[in-house]
Design a protein around this motif. Structure first.
Motif, mmCIF file in Angstrom:
data_model
loop_
_atom_site.group_PDB
_atom_site.id
_atom_site.type_symbol
_atom_site.label_atom_id
_atom_site.label_comp_id
_atom_site.label_asym_id
_atom_site.label_seq_id
_atom_site.Cartn_x
_atom_site.Cartn_y
_atom_site.Cartn_z
ATOM 1 N N PHE A 40 35.187 71.537 -23.138
ATOM 2 C CA PHE A 40 36.300 70.649 -22.789
ATOM 3 C C PHE A 40 37.625 71.236 -23.260
ATOM 4 O O PHE A 40 38.638 71.157 -22.565
ATOM 5 C CB PHE A 40 36.086 69.250 -23.390
ATOM 6 C CG PHE A 40 37.223 68.308 -23.102
ATOM 7 C CD1 PHE A 40 37.544 67.982 -21.791
ATOM 8 C CD2 PHE A 40 37.984 67.768 -24.124
ATOM 9 C CE1 PHE A 40 38.610 67.122 -21.512
ATOM 10 C CE2 PHE A 40 39.045 66.914 -23.858
ATOM 11 C CZ PHE A 40 39.354 66.595 -22.547
ATOM 12 N N SER A 94 25.112 66.313 -14.965
ATOM 13 C CA SER A 94 25.900 67.532 -14.972
ATOM 14 C C SER A 94 25.092 68.668 -15.599
ATOM 15 O O SER A 94 25.194 69.810 -15.197
ATOM 16 C CB SER A 94 27.220 67.332 -15.698
ATOM 17 O OG SER A 94 27.016 67.296 -17.072
ATOM 18 N N LYS A 111 25.186 60.312 -16.372
ATOM 19 C CA LYS A 111 26.162 61.206 -15.769
ATOM 20 C C LYS A 111 26.118 62.580 -16.446
ATOM 21 O O LYS A 111 26.134 63.618 -15.808
ATOM 22 C CB LYS A 111 27.555 60.604 -15.911
ATOM 23 C CG LYS A 111 28.601 61.349 -15.123
ATOM 24 C CD LYS A 111 29.935 60.670 -15.290
ATOM 25 C CE LYS A 111 31.055 61.584 -14.801
ATOM 26 N NZ LYS A 111 32.354 61.071 -15.204
ATOM 27 N N GLY A 171 38.186 77.006 -16.205
ATOM 28 C CA GLY A 171 37.019 76.342 -15.629
ATOM 29 C C GLY A 171 35.770 76.610 -16.448
ATOM 30 O O GLY A 171 35.724 77.563 -17.236
ATOM 31 N N THR A 172 34.752 75.791 -16.234
ATOM 32 C CA THR A 172 33.561 75.853 -17.084
ATOM 33 C C THR A 172 32.859 77.217 -17.047
ATOM 34 O O THR A 172 32.500 77.754 -18.085
ATOM 35 C CB THR A 172 32.593 74.732 -16.671
ATOM 36 O OG1 THR A 172 33.285 73.498 -16.838
ATOM 37 C CG2 THR A 172 31.348 74.728 -17.539
ATOM 38 N N GLU A 231 44.761 81.503 -15.421
ATOM 39 C CA GLU A 231 43.981 80.536 -14.635
ATOM 40 C C GLU A 231 44.913 79.534 -13.977
ATOM 41 O O GLU A 231 44.727 79.123 -12.836
ATOM 42 C CB GLU A 231 42.983 79.805 -15.530
ATOM 43 C CG GLU A 231 41.750 80.616 -15.866
ATOM 44 C CD GLU A 231 40.999 81.080 -14.627
ATOM 45 O OE1 GLU A 231 40.446 80.225 -13.907
ATOM 46 O OE2 GLU A 231 40.987 82.302 -14.358
ATOM 47 N N GLU A 256 40.212 70.805 -15.749
ATOM 48 C CA GLU A 256 41.034 72.008 -15.567
ATOM 49 C C GLU A 256 42.092 71.818 -14.488
ATOM 50 O O GLU A 256 43.197 72.338 -14.581
ATOM 51 C CB GLU A 256 40.181 73.256 -15.318
ATOM 52 C CG GLU A 256 39.221 73.235 -14.150
ATOM 53 C CD GLU A 256 37.846 72.693 -14.525
ATOM 54 O OE1 GLU A 256 37.763 71.867 -15.457
ATOM 55 O OE2 GLU A 256 36.861 73.082 -13.866
ATOM 56 N N MET A 300 26.469 56.396 -18.362
ATOM 57 C CA MET A 300 27.261 57.551 -18.794
ATOM 58 C C MET A 300 26.373 58.688 -19.263
ATOM 59 O O MET A 300 26.657 59.841 -19.042
ATOM 60 C CB MET A 300 28.194 57.143 -19.923
ATOM 61 C CG MET A 300 29.390 56.381 -19.401
ATOM 62 S SD MET A 300 29.870 55.108 -20.554
ATOM 63 C CE MET A 300 28.819 53.775 -20.060
ATOM 64 N N ILE A 301 25.289 58.297 -19.949
ATOM 65 C CA ILE A 301 24.336 59.322 -20.365
ATOM 66 C C ILE A 301 23.759 59.962 -19.104
ATOM 67 O O ILE A 301 23.602 61.164 -19.017
ATOM 68 C CB ILE A 301 23.209 58.692 -21.213
ATOM 69 C CG1 ILE A 301 23.823 58.110 -22.467
ATOM 70 C CG2 ILE A 301 22.157 59.722 -21.555
ATOM 71 C CD1 ILE A 301 22.904 57.261 -23.280
ATOM 72 N N GLU A 330 29.137 54.960 -23.381
ATOM 73 C CA GLU A 330 27.809 54.364 -23.565
ATOM 74 C C GLU A 330 27.843 52.841 -23.672
ATOM 75 O O GLU A 330 27.521 52.285 -24.724
ATOM 76 C CB GLU A 330 27.123 54.979 -24.781
ATOM 77 C CG GLU A 330 26.668 56.398 -24.504
ATOM 78 C CD GLU A 330 26.147 57.091 -25.756
ATOM 79 O OE1 GLU A 330 25.766 56.386 -26.697
ATOM 80 O OE2 GLU A 330 26.128 58.332 -25.761
ATOM 81 N N GLU A 380 33.402 57.155 -19.661
ATOM 82 C CA GLU A 380 33.199 56.597 -18.328
ATOM 83 C C GLU A 380 34.391 55.715 -17.984
ATOM 84 O O GLU A 380 34.734 54.802 -18.746
ATOM 85 C CB GLU A 380 31.915 55.765 -18.331
ATOM 86 C CG GLU A 380 31.574 55.167 -16.991
ATOM 87 C CD GLU A 380 30.881 56.152 -16.066
ATOM 88 O OE1 GLU A 380 30.396 55.714 -15.031
ATOM 89 O OE2 GLU A 380 30.827 57.369 -16.379
ATOM 90 N N GLU A 408 34.613 64.301 -20.128
ATOM 91 C CA GLU A 408 33.536 63.727 -19.315
ATOM 92 C C GLU A 408 32.727 62.624 -19.974
ATOM 93 O O GLU A 408 32.170 61.777 -19.299
ATOM 94 C CB GLU A 408 32.577 64.838 -18.891
ATOM 95 C CG GLU A 408 32.810 65.296 -17.467
ATOM 96 C CD GLU A 408 31.699 66.203 -16.989
ATOM 97 O OE1 GLU A 408 30.531 65.827 -17.128
ATOM 98 O OE2 GLU A 408 32.015 67.288 -16.470
#
Lengths: 253, 485
Positions: free
Chosen positions: B436, B8, B4, B444-445, A105, A73, B1-2, A12, A54, A51
Motif C-alpha cells: 500500500f 485479491s 474481498k 503499481g503492485t 510511474e 496508485e 471485507m475479508i 470487518e 470497506e 484496501e
C-alpha cells in the motif's frame, strides 16, 4: 478540489466512518482533530484507497472524479499524497531509487517520459536543502533504520518532490521533537500554494501553531461534530474534547 | 471485507500461476540418441561414442558399480515421485558436428534456438566480452573465444575435448573434490556424464573475461548429466557463469550435474549460476528435477565464491560447498532461491573449515510464492585444527501469500574454542502495508513487488557480474510476475 459526501466506511463489520461530509478548496489547509479512535486515520486511509477498508456508501469527489472508482496508485497519479503515520520500511531500496520509481510511474501515467537524471538530481538537492537533509541520505534504504523523526521527514521530502495537489498529513507531528517539528512544518508551509490543498490530521494543537489551518474540524465517533476556524484548535487545547463529544453523543444516541 | 481481501489474493495467485515459462520451446534438430535405460553396456556405449581412453571408461564403470549399490537419498524436505532410471535416455547429441572456429556453420535451427535464448554468440562476444560454452542435451556445441584465451594458456573447452586433449589434467583432478561415491547423484553423473565444461587457468593468470556456459535440455525424455571441472592454478583468478533452460514438457526431466572447483594457493574463483530450468506448469505437472553436487576446494589463501540465483526446476536439491583446506582460505555462498506454484527447493551450502584462520560467509535469501516450498539447509563444520576460524550466516525467507512454506535447517559443528560463528535468520512476508505504501506513491503492485524483492535480494545480486545482474533481476521479475493482488 475535494468534496466528501456522506462517506461511510469500516473494517470487518465495524463501521468506523459514519457519514463524513467535507469540502476542501484549493489553497486551503484543513485540520482534522479528535480523540483517539475517532476515525481520523481511517479517513486518511480511505481517501488514499487502502484496501482493507470497506466503503459502504458515499463518494469522494476529487476534481470531478470519484476517487472510490480508482486504485490507490491511480489516486496517487492524480495528485493525492498521504504522509503516513507509520512510514513503512523497504530494505535494500535506496531513497533515491524509490523516489525515482515513484516520479516516473506518475509521469508514465501522464504519458510523459522518465525524468532526465540531471533534472531529478537537481530537484532532489533542492528539496533536501528545503528540509535540512544531510548528504548521504539518498543512498540510505527506505526508512530502514530511520529514527521516528527521520521517517516523518522522509515523508515530507517525498511530498516536496512529488508536488501533490492534495496532501494528507496523518499525525506527522507524532514522534517529532520540537526542532524536527519546526523543520517539517516549515517545509510544509513553503510547499503551500494557491494550487494545492492540505489536510492536517493531528491529535494535538501543537502542530497547528506552525502549520496554521484555515479550518478546523473535530472528528468524533466517525462524524465531524464541529467545524470552525483556527481558534477552535486553541479552544480544544484549553478545554479538551469532552465538552463537544458529550453533546454530540447525546445527539446521535 | 475479508472476502474481498481473499479475492485479491486469489487473483494474485491465479496471475502468478498463469505466468508462462519463456524458454519452453523445443527445437527440431536431428539428434543421435541411444535407447532408454542404464546398464554397464550403456556406460560403455557412451564412453565409446566419445572415443574415450581406457582410464575414463574405468572411472565410469567403477562409478556405475557404486551407483547400483546406492539408494536415492530421502532426507531432503521435498517430495516427488522418484524417476524411473531405466526410463531415461542417457545420451543424446545434436547430429550436427559443431565447427568450433566458425559459428556461421551452425545448424540454422540451433542458431535460431540460441537467438531465442538471448545468446547471440557473436554479439555477446563483442558486447560483453564473455566466452561462452553451450551444452545442449548432452554435448557441448559451441565454444567461443577459444583462441584468445589460448594465448594466455587458459584452457576453456568442453570436458569431452579436455579428456582428449588434456588427459593429464583431467585424470589428475576429476573426482578429487566430488568422488564418484560421494552420493547417489554424483555416482550416477560419474557413470554417464556426457559433456560439460572444462577450464584451467595457469599460474598467476587473471582471466581477462567472464567464462560462461549455457546448458539446455532439448530432446524429450533425456537426462542431462553435465560435468564441470574448473582448476585455478596458484595465484590465478577467474569468474565463471552458468545459465540453464529447458523446454516445457509434461514429464519430469532429470538433471544431475557435478561441478568441481579447485582453487590452488592464492587462487580466486567466482562461480555464478542463474538456474532457470522449466519449473513445471501451474498444476505442478512436468518440470526439471535438479539434483546437483557442487563443491570446491581451497588451498592456502585461496577463495571460492558461489553465487546462485535459482528460479527454475520443479525440485531442486543443491548445496554448493567449500572445503577450506588451506590456512587463511575463504569460502562464500550467496543465494537467492525462488519457488512458485508447486516448486520445491532444498538448497544451501556446506562450509568445511579445515585450515587455520579460515573464513566463510553465507547469505541465503529464499522467496516462496504460490503453493511452493523453499528450504535452506546448511552445514558449517569447523574442525579441531581450524583454529581462529570464522563463519557468518544469514538466512532470510520471504513469503508471498499464505499457501507457501519456508524452512531453515542450519547445522553447526565446532570442534575448537578459538573460532567464532554467527547465525542470523529472519522470516518475513511481503506486507499489505509495504504494498500500500508503494501504491500510494504511484507504484503499481507488480512493480512494487519487483522493487521489494530486488531490495530483499540486493546483497546477493550485487555479487553477480554486472552483465548478469540485470538478467537475474529480470528473471526474478518474470518468476514472480503478478505475485500479489
Amino acid at each position: 478540489m475535494l468534496k466528501i459526501n456522506n462517506l461511510k466506511a469500516g473494517i470487518e463489520d465495524n463501521q468506523i466512518l459514519k457519514g463524513i461530509n467535507l469540502e476542501i478548496k484549493t489553497g486551503q489547509v484543513h485540520a482534522i482533530m479528535g480523540p483517539n479512535g475517532s476515525g481520523k486515520s481511517t479517513l486518511a486511509s480511505v481517501i488514499a484507497g487502502k484496501e482493507e477498508y470497506e466503503v459502504e456508501g458515499g463518494e469522494i469527489d476529487f476534481e470531478g472524479t470519484d476517487l472510490l472508482d480508482l486504485s490507490p496508485e491511480e489516486r496517487a497519479h492524480k495528485g493525492v499524497f498521504l504522509s503516513f503515520q507509520y512510514p513503512v520500511e523497504i530494505p535494500g531500496i535506496s531513497v533515491s531509487n524509490f523516489i525515482k520509481t515513484s516520479i516516473n510511474e506518475r509521469r508514465k501515467a501522464a504519458g510523459l517520459d522518465p525524468m532526465p537524471a540531471k533534472e531529478l538530481l537537481r530537484k532532489l538537492r533542492e528539496k533536501m536543502e528545503l528540509l535540512s537533509i544531510k548528504k548521504g541520505y539518498l543512498s540510505r534504504n527506505m526508512n530502514d533504520g530511520f529514527s521516528g523523526g527521520e521517517k516523518k521527514r522522509n515523508e515530507i521530502f517525498q511530498m516536496a518532490i512529488l508536488e501533490p495537489k492534495l496532501s494528507i498529513l496523518d499525525e506527522t507531528d507524532s514522534g517529532l521533537d520540537i526542532d524536527a517539528l519546526r523543520i517539517v512544518a516549515n517545509g510544509v508551509n513553503k510547499l503551500r500554494s494557491e494550487d494545492n490543498a492540505t489536510i492536517v490530521i493531528t491529535h494535538y494543537q501543537r502542530l497547528l501553531d506552525y502549520i496554521v489551518p484555515d479550518f478546523v474540524h473535530v472528528l468524533h465517533n466517525g462524524r465531524i461534530i464541529k467545524s470552525g476556524g483556527k481558534e477552535l484548535a486553541h479552544e480544544l487545547e484549553e478545554k479538551g474534547y469532552d465538552w463537544i463529544t458529550k453533546e454530540a453523543d447525546k445527539k446521535w444516541d | 471485507m475479508i472476502e474481498k481481501k481473499q479475492l485479491s489474493e486469489d487473483k494474485l495467485l491465479e496471475k502468478v500461476t498463469t505466468t508462462e515459462y519463456k524458454y519452453g520451446f523445443t527445437t527440431d534438430i536431428e539428434s543421435d540418441t541411444i535407447p532408454k535405460g542404464l546398464s554397464e553396456d550403456v556406460v560403455r556405449i557412451i564412453s565409446a561414442k566419445k572415443n574415450e581412453p581406457q582410464w575414463m571408461l574405468d572411472y565410469r564403470l567403477k562409478a556405475y558399480k557404486a551407483w547400483i549399490e546406492m539408494e536415492e537419498p530421502e532426507w531432503a524436505n521435498v517430495s516427488y515421485a522418484k524417476p524411473n532410471y531405466q526410463d531415461i535416455i542417457y545420451y543424446s547429441a545434436p547430429k550436427q558436428k559443431p565447427v568450433l572456429d566458425s559459428l556461421d556453420d551452425l545448424d540454422p535451427e540451433m542458431k535460431k534456438m540460441f537467438d531465442k535464448l538471448g545468446i547471440s554468440i557473436n554479439e555477446q562476444n563483442k558486447l560483453a566480452n564473455v566466452a561462452v560454452d553451450i551444452v545442449m542435451d548432452s554435448v557441448s556445441v559451441a565454444t567461443s573465444f577459444k583462441e584468445k584465451l589460448g594465448d594466455l594458456g587458459i584452457i576453456f573447452c568442453s570436458i569431452s575435448d579436455a579428456i582428449q586433449d588434456h588427459p593429464k589434467l583431467v585424470k589428475k583432478y576429476l573426482g578429487t573434490v566430488v568422488p564418484a561415491r560421494d552420493n547417489f547423484f554424483s555416482a550416477l553423473n560419474s557413470a554417464v556424464f556426457s559433456d560439460g565444461s572444462f577450464c584451467y587457468i595457469p599460474k598467476g593468470i587473471k582471466c581477462p573475461m567472464e567464462l560462461s556456459t549455457y546448458f539446455r535440455i532439448n530432446e524429450a525424455g533425456t537426462g542431462q548429466f553435465e560435468r564441470t571441472l574448473l582448476i585455478a592454478d596458484e595465484g590465478s583468478q577467474v569468474s565463471y557463469l552458468e545459465g540453464c533452460t529447458a523446454p516445457m514438457r509434461d514429464e519430469n526431466q532429470l538433471h544431475a550435474a557435478v561441478v568441481e572447483l579447485i582453487a590452488m594457493d592464492d587462487a580466486d574463483i567466482k562461480y555464478s549460476t542463474v538456474q532457470n530450468w522449466y519449473p513445471g506448469n501451474a498444476e505442478g505437472v512436468g518440470g526439471v528435477f535438479n539434483f546437483v553436487t557442487k563443491r570446491g576446494i581451497c588451498y592456502k589463501n585461496a577463495k571460492i565464491s558461489w553465487t546462485q540465483v535459482e528460479t527454475g526446476s520443479a525440485v531442486t536439491w543443491k548445496y554448493p560447498s567449500c572445503i577450506l583446506k588451506g590456512d587463511n582460505s575463504i569460502g562464500e555462498f550467496f543465494s537467492v532461491a525462488v519457488t512458485n506454484n508447486f516448486q520445491q527447493a532444498d538448497t544451501g551450502t556446506k562450509m568445511i573449515h579445515l585450515g587455520k584462520n579460515t573464513k566463510s560467509t553465507i547469505i541465503a535469501k529464499g522467496i516462496s510464492a504460490g503453493k511452493s516450498n523453499g528450504n535452506y539447509r546448511g552445514l558449517v563444520r569447523i574442525a579441531k585444527g581450524a583454529t581462529n576460524s570464522r563463519n557468518f550466516s544469514q538466512c532470510d525467507s520471504l513469503l508471498m501469500g499464505d499457501k507457501c512454506g519456508s524452512h531453515t535447517f542450519p547445522y553447526i559443528e565446532v570442534k575448537n574454542n578459538s573460532s567464532k560463528i554467527e547465525h542470523e535468520a529472519t522470516t518475513s512476508k511481503i506486507g499489505e502495508d509495504q504494498l500500500f505504501y508503494c501504491n500510494q506513491r504511484g507504484i503499481g503492485t507488480e512493480q512494487a513487488i519487483t522493487l521489494i524483492v530486488n531490495g530483499y535480494c540486493k546483497d546477493v545480486l550485487n555479487q553477480l557480474p554486472m552483465e548478469f545482474a540485470v538478467e537475474a533481476q529480470k528473471l526474478l521479475e518474470i518468476s514472480l510476475e503478478g505475485s500479489v493482488g
